[in-house]
Design a protein around this motif. Structure first.
Motif, PDB file in Angstrom:
ATOM      1  N   CYS A 289      24.277  46.498  48.715  1.00  0.00           N
ATOM      2  CA  CYS A 289      25.052  46.754  50.535  1.00  0.00           C
ATOM      3  C   CYS A 289      26.492  45.289  50.341  1.00  0.00           C
ATOM      4  N   GLY A 290      26.747  44.077  49.657  1.00  0.00           N
ATOM      5  CA  GLY A 290      27.903  44.352  49.707  1.00  0.00           C
ATOM      6  C   GLY A 290      28.211  42.477  49.232  1.00  0.00           C
ATOM      7  N   LYS A 291      27.012  42.157  49.089  1.00  0.00           N
ATOM      8  CA  LYS A 291      26.309  40.439  48.855  1.00  0.00           C
ATOM      9  C   LYS A 291      27.566  40.242  47.361  1.00  0.00           C
ATOM     10  N   THR A 292      27.671  40.439  46.685  1.00  0.00           N
ATOM     11  CA  THR A 292      28.015  40.456  45.349  1.00  0.00           C
ATOM     12  C   THR A 292      29.814  39.484  45.635  1.00  0.00           C
ATOM     13  N   THR A 293      30.018  40.897  46.214  1.00  0.00           N
ATOM     14  CA  THR A 293      31.455  41.435  47.009  1.00  0.00           C
ATOM     15  C   THR A 293      32.083  40.515  47.095  1.00  0.00           C
ATOM     16  N   PHE A 294      31.119  40.360  48.675  1.00  0.00           N
ATOM     17  CA  PHE A 294      31.723  38.848  49.793  1.00  0.00           C
ATOM     18  C   PHE A 294      31.668  38.159  48.520  1.00  0.00           C
ATOM     19  N   LEU A 295      31.140  36.921  47.486  1.00  0.00           N
ATOM     20  CA  LEU A 295      31.406  35.811  47.233  1.00  0.00           C
ATOM     21  C   LEU A 295      31.941  35.718  46.491  1.00  0.00           C
ATOM     22  N   ASN A 296      32.785  37.618  45.825  1.00  0.00           N
ATOM     23  CA  ASN A 296      33.914  37.319  44.720  1.00  0.00           C
ATOM     24  C   ASN A 296      34.762  36.907  45.604  1.00  0.00           C
ATOM     25  N   VAL A 297      35.459  37.753  47.509  1.00  0.00           N
ATOM     26  CA  VAL A 297      36.234  37.587  47.422  1.00  0.00           C
ATOM     27  C   VAL A 297      36.411  36.212  48.130  1.00  0.00           C
ATOM     28  N   LEU A 298      34.762  35.693  48.359  1.00  0.00           N
ATOM     29  CA  LEU A 298      35.376  34.138  48.476  1.00  0.00           C
ATOM     30  C   LEU A 298      35.759  32.920  47.618  1.00  0.00           C
ATOM     31  N   ALA A 299      35.843  34.038  46.328  1.00  0.00           N
ATOM     32  CA  ALA A 299      35.924  32.771  45.605  1.00  0.00           C
ATOM     33  C   ALA A 299      37.062  33.422  44.943  1.00  0.00           C
ATOM     34  N   GLN A 300      37.786  34.161  45.580  1.00  0.00           N
ATOM     35  CA  GLN A 300      39.206  34.223  44.822  1.00  0.00           C
ATOM     36  C   GLN A 300      39.397  35.305  43.509  1.00  0.00           C
ATOM     37  N   MET A 301      37.932  36.053  43.067  1.00  0.00           N
ATOM     38  CA  MET A 301      37.670  36.563  42.088  1.00  0.00           C
ATOM     39  C   MET A 301      37.789  38.052  42.254  1.00  0.00           C
ATOM     40  N   ILE A 302      37.797  38.432  43.380  1.00  0.00           N
ATOM     41  CA  ILE A 302      38.758  40.091  44.138  1.00  0.00           C
ATOM     42  C   ILE A 302      39.527  40.222  44.386  1.00  0.00           C
ATOM     43  N   PRO A 303      40.866  40.721  45.569  1.00  0.00           N
ATOM     44  CA  PRO A 303      42.053  40.601  46.631  1.00  0.00           C
ATOM     45  C   PRO A 303      40.121  41.364  47.576  1.00  0.00           C
ATOM     46  N   TYR A 304      41.056  41.293  48.924  1.00  0.00           N
ATOM     47  CA  TYR A 304      40.114  42.189  49.785  1.00  0.00           C
ATOM     48  C   TYR A 304      41.448  42.469  50.846  1.00  0.00           C
TER      49      TYR A 304
END
Length: 242
Positions: A38-53
């Protein structure tokens, strides 16, 4: 204060984060729950600058994402972390904490003792079990001195005693900092039921009901709801299972 405004991200043609706008307050434990994918881990990864948005605005304590100051506000404990196995536990902690100007090195020994790692601090990380590696990450997070700690399934892999210790530490530490935790575990939701968010189809919405009622909401989401309906149909047919 952690402010996210109209945050979106897509992978190929799939929209993973769909215009998320929310605020995580100071001195609080926020729990994010939702079905797989549903996007939970993606959301955290974005906030942690692990992946772009793709689009949106992210500001933590007045600092925009991408700035040095923003990075100093956050420590991230991912669910699928990699640790340098050629380092010992204490070498890893020292190396990580050098990146945080407000790190508290005085807490290391007491936390190593609390999490039963004191006698393993000079052992190579390659000898650590999954649970021990999780503990060393938790110790690094608490010692980092960051105002916000993001964690993906932080209770996963911990034994019962350690989970209770972590719960106590979180309740104590929330006086001084904030936590944003992704979890599938109902026990985590029951432990920290004051500030729950539900992630569904890339949207993040605050939940104001009882924590024990969330499982009924999750059951109705997307493919999960379809699977529950199918299971109930099968269970209604005695010959299906016997």
């Amino acid at each position: 204060m952690f402010n996210i405004c109209e945050l979106s991200q897509s992978f190929k043609s799939d929209k993973i984060l769909n215009g998320i706008t929310c605020t995580f307050p100071d001195s609080e434990i926020s729990i994010i729950v939702g079905t797989n994918g549903c996007g939970k881990t993606t959301f955290l990864n974005v906030l942690a600058q692990m992946i772009p948005y793709a689009t949106g605005e992210i500001i933590c304590n007045g600092y925009k994402i991408g700035s040095k100051e923003y990075k100093e506000q956050i420590f991230y404990i991912p669910s699928d972390f990699y640790l340098p196995e050629y380092m010992t536990g204490i070498e890893y902690l020292t190396f990580i904490l050098k990146h945080y100007k407000n790190a508290n090195y005085n807490q290391i020994d007491i936390l190593l003792e609390i999490f039963d790692l004191k006698e393993f601090k000079d052992v190579l990380l390659e000898k650590y079990s999954f649970g021990m590696k999780k503990k060393i990450q938790i110790i690094a997070a608490f010692c980092s001195g960051t105002p916000y700690i993001l964690a993906d399934e932080v209770f996963s892999g911990l034994d019962f005693d350690t989970a209770l210790l972590l719960e106590e530490l979180l309740n104590f530490q929330k006086r001084y900092r904030s936590f944003v935790i992704v979890s599938h575990d109902m026990n985590t939701l029951n432990r920290f039921s004051n500030n729950i968010y539900i992630m569904s189809k890339g949207c993040l919405l605050p939940y104001k009901g009882l924590s024990q009622d969330i499982k009924n909401i999750i059951k109705q989401m997307g493919q999960t709801g379809e699977k529950f309906d199918k299971l109930q149909q099968y269970m209604g047919d005695f010959n299906t299972f016997y």
